[in-house]
Design an enzyme around this catalytic site. Structure first.
Site, PDB file in Angstrom:
ATOM      1  N   LYS A 209       0.842  -1.201   0.000  1.00 27.70           N
ATOM      2  CA  LYS A 209       0.000   0.000   0.000  1.00 27.70           C
ATOM      3  C   LYS A 209       0.877   1.251   0.000  1.00 27.70           C
ATOM      4  CE  LYS A 209      -3.549   2.325   2.665  1.00 27.70           C
ATOM      5  NZ  LYS A 209      -4.490   2.279   3.782  1.00 27.70           N
ATOM      6  N   GLU A 215      10.540  -4.592   4.639  1.00 25.31           N
ATOM      7  CA  GLU A 215      10.648  -5.986   4.196  1.00 25.31           C
ATOM      8  C   GLU A 215      10.368  -6.100   2.699  1.00 25.31           C
ATOM      9  OE1 GLU A 215       8.932  -4.858   6.788  1.00 25.31           O
ATOM     10  OE2 GLU A 215       8.953  -6.252   8.470  1.00 25.31           O
ATOM     11  N   GLY A 270      -4.800  -1.890   5.030  1.00 24.78           N
ATOM     12  CA  GLY A 270      -3.980  -3.018   4.573  1.00 24.78           C
ATOM     13  C   GLY A 270      -4.635  -4.368   4.823  1.00 24.78           C
ATOM     14  N   ARG A 271      -5.126  -4.577   6.047  1.00 27.35           N
ATOM     15  CA  ARG A 271      -5.690  -5.891   6.378  1.00 27.35           C
ATOM     16  C   ARG A 271      -7.091  -6.085   5.803  1.00 27.35           C
ATOM     17  NH1 ARG A 271      -4.575  -2.646  10.477  1.00 27.35           N
ATOM     18  NH2 ARG A 271      -6.218  -1.849  11.842  1.00 27.35           N
ATOM     19  N   GLU A 356      -4.603  -6.912  14.728  1.00 26.83           N
ATOM     20  CA  GLU A 356      -4.110  -5.574  14.375  1.00 26.83           C
ATOM     21  C   GLU A 356      -5.252  -4.564  14.483  1.00 26.83           C
ATOM     22  OE1 GLU A 356      -0.532  -4.945  11.553  1.00 26.83           O
ATOM     23  OE2 GLU A 356      -2.231  -4.342  10.344  1.00 26.83           O
ATOM     24  N   HIS A 387      -4.825 -33.500  17.176  1.00 27.06           N
ATOM     25  CA  HIS A 387      -3.700 -34.309  17.639  1.00 27.06           C
ATOM     26  C   HIS A 387      -2.567 -33.428  18.160  1.00 27.06           C
ATOM     27  CE1 HIS A 387      -5.497 -38.023  16.170  1.00 27.06           C
ATOM     28  NE2 HIS A 387      -6.036 -37.225  15.259  1.00 27.06           N
ATOM     29  N   LYS A 507       9.404  -0.737  14.232  1.00 26.40           N
ATOM     30  CA  LYS A 507       9.930  -0.361  12.908  1.00 26.40           C
ATOM     31  C   LYS A 507      10.984   0.725  13.046  1.00 26.40           C
ATOM     32  CE  LYS A 507       5.712  -0.862  10.084  1.00 26.40           C
ATOM     33  NZ  LYS A 507       4.749  -0.123   9.272  1.00 26.40           N
TER      34      LYS A 507
HETATM   35  O1  LIG Z   1       1.141  -2.767   2.250  1.00 26.15           O
HETATM   36  P1  LIG Z   1       2.232  -2.149   3.054  1.00 26.15           P
HETATM   37  O2  LIG Z   1       2.185  -0.650   3.026  1.00 26.15           O
HETATM   38  O3  LIG Z   1       3.578  -2.659   2.593  1.00 26.15           O
HETATM   39  O4  LIG Z   1       2.035  -2.547   4.561  1.00 26.15           O
HETATM   40  C1  LIG Z   1       2.103  -3.881   4.975  1.00 26.15           C
HETATM   41  C2  LIG Z   1       1.550  -4.077   6.353  1.00 26.15           C
HETATM   42  O5  LIG Z   1       2.262  -3.297   7.298  1.00 26.15           O
HETATM   43  C3  LIG Z   1       1.373  -2.806   8.290  1.00 26.15           C
HETATM   44  O6  LIG Z   1       1.222  -1.443   8.105  1.00 26.15           O
HETATM   45  C4  LIG Z   1       1.899  -3.002   9.672  1.00 26.15           C
HETATM   46  O7  LIG Z   1       2.208  -4.309   9.938  1.00 26.15           O
HETATM   47  C5  LIG Z   1       0.047  -3.538   8.015  1.00 26.15           C
HETATM   48  O8  LIG Z   1      -1.050  -2.863   8.479  1.00 26.15           O
HETATM   49  C6  LIG Z   1       0.100  -3.669   6.543  1.00 26.15           C
HETATM   50  O9  LIG Z   1      -0.817  -4.610   6.079  1.00 26.15           O
END
Ligand SMILES: O=P(O)(O)OC[C@H]1O[C@](O)(CO)[C@@H](O)[C@@H]1O
Length: 545
Positions: A209, A215, A270-271, A356, A387, A507
C-alpha cells in the site's frame, strides 16, 4: 467533543455483569435439557453461511442483554457511518470503505464528493485484462517466453489475504501457473521461493500500500537483482515487475513503469485490502470470473450485515458472543478451526485482521480502557489440531471459545474422507459442550484412581459455521463475516479498529539498529544494557564468520 458514556457504565454492561454472576456456573447440559429446541433455535443464516451458536453459555436473557449492549453503544449507527464513507478512522483522518471494493458496477459510494465505484471497477477491469494475458500465455517475458511463475512480494495485509485466498481457492486455480508468496525479510524466503524458477518465465508482483515497507522493498530490490543477474538488461524489469500500491511516486522511483501499476486508495486498510488490486496474484491464479464471484460473496455478506435484524445478523451475533467471553468470562483467546485443508491459512489471516484491528488499549477519545479488548486469535485446520492442542481445550484450565468451520460437500470426493472429517467437527463440538461426567466414566468400568483423568468437564463454548461448499463466493462471504465481526467488537469497545500504531515503534528502532549492525567501527551504542550486549554479541559473531 462530548465523550460517550464509558462502556462499563452502560446499563446493559452492568446488567450483563449481574447476569454473568448468575449464569457462570450453569452447564450447557442443563441449558440443552431445559429447552429441547435449543439446537434449532439458536441458529442464524445469511449469505450462504449457517451459524449454530446453541453450544454457547448463553440464555435468551444473555442474548437480550448483549443485543441491548450493541444498541446502547450505537453499533448500528457506527456501521452506517462506515458504509456511508464517514472518516471513522479518526487517528488517520480516513474513511474505511473496503465495502466499496465489492459494490457491483453501477453502484454509488461517495468519498469526498466523488463516486468511487467507477474507479474501483476501472482497476478491476485493468487487473482482469492483465490476468487474462498472463493466463493465456500472451504476456511475454523479456526474452519472449510466456510467464509460468508468479511471485507476490508483500507483507501483512499485502500478503496474508492473497496467500490465504490463493490456498483457499486452489481448486479453482490454473495449474500450469506456479504462484508463490514472499513476505519475510529473511533472505531465505526469497531464495527458497524463487528456487528452481527461470527468471525469463517469472513475474514479480510487488504489493505494498505504502511502497515503503522495509521488508517488501528489500525483497523487491533483491528480486530485481536476481532477475537482472540472468537477463542483464534493466529494460527487462518492465516485463517482469508490476506493482500494486497507492503510492505511484515510489513505484516509479523503484523503476516500475506506472502503466504496470494497479492502484487502490487510502480508504482501504492493509488488512482489509485483499479484494482490491492486492488480490492481483489471486486473480491471475483463479481467473477474473472467480475473483468476481469472491467479490459477490463479500458483497452479499455486506448486505446481510447492513440490513439483517441484529438478532439474526451473523457478524453481530459472533461479535456479541465474543464480547461475552472476552469481557465477562475473561477468555484470552479464540481458536479458529476450519475443517478444510484449503483453509490452512485462514487463522493466520484472521490473526492480522482481528489482532491488528482490535489490539488497542485506548478508546477513540484516547482514554485507557478499563475492560478487555481484542482476543488472541489462533488455530489450525482440523483434524490436525485435534492431535496437537485440543487436549488443552478439552481438559486444560483455560476457557477457549472456538469457531468450527465446515462444508457439507467436499471439492475432493475421496470416499470416505469427507464423512470422517465432518464427523470430527460434530464430535468435537459435542464433546466440548457436554463432556463426560464422573458417573459416565465410572460406568465404563474405569479403575477408581484413573477416573479423574478421564472426566471431561464440558461446558466449553463453540460456534459451528457450515456452508454447502467452498466456492469463491462462500469464501468472500466468510471473510466479510469476520471483517464485520471485528468491526462490531471495535464499535462496542469504542476503539479505533482501523489504525495500527502499535507496529510503529519496532519499525523505528529497527531502522536505527540496522546501521549499528553494519558499521565497520564499533558504534556508540545508546540502548539499554541488554540490547547493547546483544548487538555486540551479534557483531562479534558476524566478524568471526
Ligand atoms: O502494504 P504495506 O504498506 O507494505 O504494509 C504492509 C503491512 O504493514 C502494516 O502497516 C503493519 O504491519 C500492516 O497494516 C500492513 O498490512
Amino acid at each position: 467533543m462530548t465523550k460517550p458514556t464509558s462502556l462499563t457504565q452502560q446499563p446493559a454492561w452492568q446488567a450483563l455483569e449481574r447476569h454473568y454472576d448468575q449464569l457462570k456456573d450453569k452447564q450447557l447440559r442443563e441449558l440443552f435439557a431445559d429447552d429441547a429446541g435449543r439446537g434449532e433455535k439458536l441458529t442464524a443464516e445469511g449469505a450462504g453461511l449457517f451459524l449454530d451458536y446453541s453450544k454457547n453459555r448463553v440464555t435468551d436473557e444473555t442474548l437480550r442483554l448483549l443485543l441491548q449492549l450493541a444498541e446502547q453503544t450505537g453499533v448500528a449507527a457506527k456501521r452506517d457511518a462506515m458504509f456511508a464513507g464517514e472518516k471513522i478512522n479518526v487517528t488517520e483522518g480516513r474513511a474505511v470503505l473496503h465495502t466499496a471494493l465489492r459494490v457491483p458496477k453501477g453502484g454509488t459510494v461517495m468519498v469526498d464528493g466523488v463516486n468511487v465505484v467507477p474507479e474501483v471497477h476501472a482497476v478491476l477491469d485493468k487487473m482482469a485484462a492483465f490476468a487474462d494475458q498472463v493466463r493465456a500465455g500472451t504476456w511475454l517475458g523479456y526474452t519472449g517466453k510466456p510467464i509460468k511463475n508468479i511471485v507476490n512480494i508483500g507483507i501483512g495485509g499485502s500478503d496474508l489475504g492473497p496467500v490465504m485466498a490463493y490456498e483457499g481457492l486452489k481448486f479453482y486455480s490454473q495449474r500450469n501457473l506456479t504462484v508463490r508468496f514472499v513476505s519475510n525479510v529473511d533472505g531465505t524466503d526469497l531464495v527458497e521461493k524463487t528456487h528452481g524458477f527461470d527468471p525469463a518465465e517469472t513475474l514479480f508482483i510487488v504489493s505494498s500500500k505504502t511502497f515503503t515497507t522495509q521488508e517488501t522493498m528489500a525483497n523487491a530490490t533483491s528480486a530485481r537483482a536476481w532477475l537482472l543477474g540472468t537477463l542483464k538488461d534493466d529494460s527487462a524489469v518492465a516485463r517482469h515487475f508490476v506493482a500494486v500500491s497507492t503510492n505511484a511516486e515510489a513505484v516509479s522511483k523503484f523503476g516500475i513503469d506506472t502503466t504496470n501499476m494497479f492502484g487502490f486508495w487510502d480508504w482501504v486498510g492493509g488488512r482489509y485490502s485483499m479484494d482490491s488490486a492486492i488480490g492481483l496474484s489471486l486473480m491471475i491464479a483463479v481467473g477474473p470470473a472467480h475473483f468476481q464471484e469472491l467479490l459477490a460473496g463479500f458483497h452479499e455478506m455486506d448486505e446481510h450485515f447492513r440490513t439483517a435484524p441484529a438478532d439474526k445478523n451473523l457478524p453481530m451475533l459472533l461479535a456479541l458472543l465474543g464480547v461475552w467471553y472476552d469481557d465477562f468470562f475473561d477468555a484470552q483467546t479464540v481458536a479458529i478451526l476450519p475443517y478444510d485443508q484449503y483453509l490452512s491459512h485462514f487463522s493466520a489471516y484472521l490473526q492480522q485482521l482481528d489482532m491488528e484491528s482490535n489490539g488497542k488499549h485506548v478508546t477513540l477519545e484516547g482514554d485507557l480502557v478499563d475492560y478487555q479488548t481484542g482476543p488472541v486469535i489462533w488455530g489450525q485446520p482440523g483434524t490436525n489440531g485435534q492431535h496437537a492442542f485440543y487436549q488443552l481445550i478439552h481438559q486444560g484450565t483455560k476457557l477457549i471459545p472456538c469457531d468450527f468451520i465446515g462444508f457439507i460437500q467436499t471439492l475432493n470426493p475421496l470416499t470416505p474422507h469427507h464423512d470422517l472429517l465432518m464427523a470430527n467437527v460434530f464430535a468435537q463440538t459435542e464433546a466440548l459442550a457436554f463432556g463426560k461426567t464422573r458417573q459416565e466414566v465410572e460406568a465404563d468400568g474405569v479403575e477408581a484412581e484413573q477416573v479423574a483423568h478421564r472426566v471431561f468437564e464440558g461446558n466449553r463454548p463453540t460456534n459451528t459455521i457450515l456452508a454447502d461448499k467452498l466456492t469463491p463466493r462462500i469464501l468472500g462471504s466468510l471473510i466479510a463475516l469476520y471483517e464485520h465481526k471485528v468491526f462490531v467488537q471495535g464499535a462496542i469497545w469504542n476503539i479505533n479498529s482501523f489504525d495500527q500504531w502499535g507496529v510503529e515503534l519496532g519499525k523505528v528502532l529497527a531502522s536505527k539498529i540496522v546501521p549499528e549492525l553494519q558499521a565497520g567501527a564499533e558504534p556508540d551504542l545508546q540502548h539499554d544494557s541488554s540490547t547493547n550486549a546483544l548487538i555486540r554479541r551479534y557483531r562479534a559473531g558476524r566478524r568471526a564468520e
